[in-house]
Design an enzyme around this catalytic site. Structure first.
Site, PDB file in Angstrom:
ATOM      1  N   ILE A 137      11.216  -8.206 -22.077  1.00 12.84           N
ATOM      2  CA  ILE A 137      12.518  -8.214 -22.758  1.00 12.84           C
ATOM      3  C   ILE A 137      12.383  -8.810 -24.148  1.00 12.84           C
ATOM      4  CG2 ILE A 137      14.899  -9.051 -22.673  1.00 12.84           C
ATOM      5  CD1 ILE A 137      14.178  -6.861 -20.611  1.00 12.84           C
ATOM      6  N   CYS A 192      20.001  -6.826 -15.701  1.00 10.22           N
ATOM      7  CA  CYS A 192      20.025  -5.413 -16.076  1.00 10.22           C
ATOM      8  C   CYS A 192      20.888  -4.609 -15.106  1.00 10.22           C
ATOM      9  CB  CYS A 192      18.602  -4.854 -16.125  1.00 10.22           C
ATOM     10  SG  CYS A 192      17.650  -5.048 -14.601  1.00 10.22           S
ATOM     11  N   THR A 193      20.780  -4.921 -13.812  1.00  9.31           N
ATOM     12  CA  THR A 193      21.550  -4.169 -12.816  1.00  9.31           C
ATOM     13  C   THR A 193      23.036  -4.463 -12.926  1.00  9.31           C
ATOM     14  OG1 THR A 193      19.647  -4.180 -11.318  1.00  9.31           O
ATOM     15  CG2 THR A 193      21.806  -3.700 -10.358  1.00  9.31           C
ATOM     16  N   THR A 196       8.447  -5.023 -11.278  1.00 13.01           N
ATOM     17  CA  THR A 196       8.467  -5.915 -12.438  1.00 13.01           C
ATOM     18  C   THR A 196       7.269  -6.852 -12.379  1.00 13.01           C
ATOM     19  OG1 THR A 196       9.766  -7.649 -11.349  1.00 13.01           O
ATOM     20  CG2 THR A 196      11.002  -5.873 -12.427  1.00 13.01           C
ATOM     21  N   ASN A 197       7.133  -7.663 -13.444  1.00 11.37           N
ATOM     22  CA  ASN A 197       6.017  -8.611 -13.517  1.00 11.37           C
ATOM     23  C   ASN A 197       6.060  -9.653 -12.412  1.00 11.37           C
ATOM     24  OD1 ASN A 197       4.455  -7.730 -15.668  1.00 11.37           O
ATOM     25  ND2 ASN A 197       5.751  -8.720 -17.184  1.00 11.37           N
ATOM     26  N   ARG A 250       7.339  -9.398  -1.609  1.00 10.89           N
ATOM     27  CA  ARG A 250       6.955  -9.180  -3.001  1.00 10.89           C
ATOM     28  C   ARG A 250       5.473  -9.425  -3.254  1.00 10.89           C
ATOM     29  NH1 ARG A 250      11.621 -10.616  -7.400  1.00 10.89           N
ATOM     30  NH2 ARG A 250      13.410  -9.892  -6.216  1.00 10.89           N
ATOM     31  N   GLY A 305      21.154 -10.084  -6.399  1.00 12.45           N
ATOM     32  CA  GLY A 305      22.457 -10.728  -6.495  1.00 12.45           C
ATOM     33  C   GLY A 305      23.407  -9.975  -7.392  1.00 12.45           C
ATOM     34  N   ASN A 342      16.103  -0.310 -17.326  1.00  7.59           N
ATOM     35  CA  ASN A 342      16.285  -1.737 -17.033  1.00  7.59           C
ATOM     36  C   ASN A 342      15.632  -2.638 -18.077  1.00  7.59           C
ATOM     37  OD1 ASN A 342      14.252  -0.348 -14.973  1.00  7.59           O
ATOM     38  ND2 ASN A 342      13.337  -2.309 -15.565  1.00  7.59           N
TER      39      ASN A 342
END
Length: 481
Positions: free
Chosen positions: A140, A291-292, A321-322, A336, A350, A455
Site C-alpha cells: 500500500i 479494502c473490503t 497477501t504478505n 494461514r 471483520g 484490493n
C-alpha cells in the site's frame, strides 16, 4: 483495393487517435498544475494512453442513446485548460453530453456553459499544501507513493516529503527505489526514478522524497528534514489503537495520523463517499478502514437507501497477501500457515461488522467470512442480502448502474455489464468496488450481488481521498449528480 467502408473507418480511426493524442498533454497539465482529474463517464483519463481515451469515449454509447465523439469533447477540455481551476474531478464526457444532447446549452458558448457548471469551484477556499510522510513502504505504501507522485506539481495539495522504514543494510536505498520503479502486478512506474545517496532520497518525477530509517516513531524529528505539520500515513499494520498510533503525534513535525487498516477503540473508521464528512478539523487520528470494507460499504449504502436491508452475509474471495506464507510454515493464525499461492484458505474477516462503523444503520445486520485464493491481486465480495422491499434483477441492476453514473457514490461504485470480465481485467481500477451486473441474482426480496475490487490500487485511491479530507481539501466532483 480498399473498399469505401474501409477507407471511412480508417479515416475515422485516425481522427480519433489525433484527438486523443492532443488531449493527453492537456489532461496531464490540468492534473499536475491544478489537481484536476479529468474523466469521461467515470473513466479516469489521467495517465491514460490514446487508446484508453478512445475506449472511454466509446463507453458513453453503453449508457446513453447517442455516441460522444472525441472531436465533440475536445473543445470542453481545451476550454478547461484556459480556466482558473483548483483540485476537482471533472467529467468532460458528462459536461459535453449535457451540452450537446440534453438541451442544457441554453444558447451559452462552451466557455459560458463551463463557467456555470463549474461555479462551485469558485466558492471553495484553496488549502495550504500538506506535507505527507508514508510510515512503511510495503504494497500500500508504494502504491500511495505512485498516486502522490502522479500529482507532483506547483498546485499539489498533498506533497510526499518522506518515507520511513526500518534500518536496512548497504544497498537498501536502491532496493527501495527499485521496488517503486517496477511492480509485478501494477507494472512499471510511469516516469523517472533516481537515487540520491548523499541526501538519502529518492527523486521521482519532480518529487524529492527523503528516506528516513527508524525503529519507532519516537526516533524521528521530522522538522530536521524541513517537514512540518505532516500527515503521517501508517501502512505498517503494527498499531491499530490510539495508544500505538498516538506515538506518531509525539514526533516533532507531525499534525495528524491516518491508518490504512481497521482501527480499534473510538478511532473513526472512514469509507470515503459514505461517512467522510464525519472527519473534523480537530481529529488527529483516523482510519481508512480495510479494502473490503471500502469495497462493500458504498454498494450496501446504495442498496439500503433504495430497498432497505433486513440482514445479510458477505463472503470475501480475497487474493493472498504478505501475511500468508509462500510455502507451508508456522503462522500464529489458523490455516494461514499453509502456502498462499497453492491453496484456497478459509479465514476470518471483520469487514462485514466494520461496515457499521461507517454505516451505523447496518449494525448487527451482517455476517462475514473470507476465502483467500491463489491470485496476487483483485478480490471479490459476494453479498447475500435480504431486502425490506421486493424487486427484480433488471430493476436492481438499472439502479446500480445509475448509482455508478449519477450519484454521490459514483467515484466509489463502478458497474460492468461485460459477460467476459475476469479478475485481471480489474487490476488498476480506481474505484472502491465494481458491480458485476451479469452475476446479479434477485428473487423478490433476496438479492445476491458480486462486487470486484482491486484490493491494492482501488483501496489506495480511497485512502488518498481521505488524506485530502484530513488536509482540509474538499475535492468536488463536477458536474454535480
Amino acid at each position: 483495393m480498399t473498399s469505401r467502408n474501409e477507407e471511412l473507418y480508417q479515416k475515422s480511426w485516425q481522427e480519433r487517435q489525433d484527438f486523443a493524442e492532443r488531449m493527453q498533454p492537456i489532461i496531464g497539465q490540468l492534473y499536475r498544475n491544478f489537481g484536476v482529474e479529468v474523466a469521461v463517464y467515470g473513466r479516469p483519463l489521467v495517465n491514460a494512453s490514446a487508446i484508453d481515451i478512445i475506449k472511454a469515449h466509446k463507453s458513453v454509447g453503453i449508457h446513453e442513446e447517442s455516441k460522444l465523439r472525441l472531436r465533440e469533447s475536445f473543445p470542453f477540455l481545451e476550454a478547461l485548460s484556459k480556466m482558473d481551476l483548483h483540485a476537482a474531478n471533472i467529467d468532460i464526457g458528462k459536461l459535453a453530453y449535457r451540452y450537446l444532447f440534453l438541451g442544457e446549452a441554453n444558447d451559452l458558448s462552451v466557455e459560458q456553459f463551463l463557467e456555470k457548471e463549474l461555479a462551485p469551484l469558485k466558492q471553495q477556499d484553496v488549502a495550504e499544501p500538506q506535507d505527507v510522510v508514508l510510515y512503511g513502504f510495503g504494497r500500500i505504501g508504494r502504491i500511495l507513493a505512485r498516486l502522490l507522485i502522479e500529482r507532483t506539481g506547483p498546485m499539489a495539495n498533498l506533497r510526499l516529503r518522506a518515507i520511513v522504514i526500518r534500518p536496512g543494510k548497504d544497498g537498501d536505498l536502491e532496493k527501495r527505489a527499485s521496488l517503486l520503479r517496477r511492480d509485478s502486478i501494477h507494472g512499471a512506474f510511469n516516469g523517472s526514478i533516481t537515487v540520491d545517496e548523499e541526501e538519502n532520497a529518492i527523486k521521482a518525477n519532480g518529487a524529492f522524497i527523503k528516506v528516513i530509517y527508524a525503529k519507532s516513531p519516537s526516533d524521528i524529528d521530522y522538522t530536521e528534514y524541513g517537514i512540518n505539520n505532516a500527515l503521517v500515513v501508517d501502512n505498517t499494520g503494527i498499531w491499530s489503537d490510539e495508544d500505538g498510533l498516538g506515538q506518531h503525534l509525539k514526533s516533532k513535525g507531525v499534525a495528524k495520523v491516518l491508518l490504512t487498516a481497521p482501527a480499534k477503540g473510538d478511532i473513526k473508521n472512514v469509507v470515503y463517499g459514505v461517512n467522510h464528512n464525519d472527519i473534523l478539523a480537530e481529529d488527529k487520528i483516523i482510519s481508512a478502514a480495510s479494502c473490503t470494507t471500502n469495497a462493500i460499504t458504498p454498494v450496501l449504502k446504495a442498496i439500503n437507501d433504495k430497498y432497505g436491508i433486513k440482514n445479510g452475509h458477505v463472503e470475501t474471495v480475497h487474493s493472498y497477501t504478505n501475511d500468508q506464507n509462500l510455502i507451508d510454515n508456522y503462522h500464529k493464525s489458523p490455516r494461514r500457515g499453509r502456502s498462499g499461492p497453492l491453496n484456497m484458505v478459509i479465514t476470518s474477516t471483520g469487514a462485514a461488522k466494520a461496515v457499521s462503523k461507517a454505516l451505523p444503520e447496518l449494525k448487527g445486520l451482517l455476517t462475514g467470512n473470507a476465502i483467500r485464493v491463489p491470485t496476487p491481486n483483485v478480490s471479490m465480495a459476494i453479498m447475500n442480502l435480504n431486502l425490506k422491499t421486493t424487486t427484480d434483477r433488471d430493476a436492481l441492476n438499472d439502479y446500480l448502474r445509475g448509482v455508478s453514473l449519477e450519484s454521490n457514490l459514483r467515484e466509489q461504485v463502478d458497474y460492468t455489464a461485460s459477460t467476459e470480465i475476469v479478475s485481471t481485467d480489474l487490476v488498476g481500477s480506481r474505484f472502491a468496488g465494481v458491480v458485476d451486473s451479469q452475476a446479479t441474482i434477485v428473487d423478490e426480496d433476496r438479492a445476491v450481488l458480486y462486487v470486484w475490487y482491486d484490493n491494492e490500487f482501488g483501496y489506495s485511491c480511497q485512502v488518498v481521498k481521505v488524506m485530502h479530507k484530513m488536509a482540509g481539501v474538499d475535492v468536488l466532483s463536477l458536474p454535480k449528480a
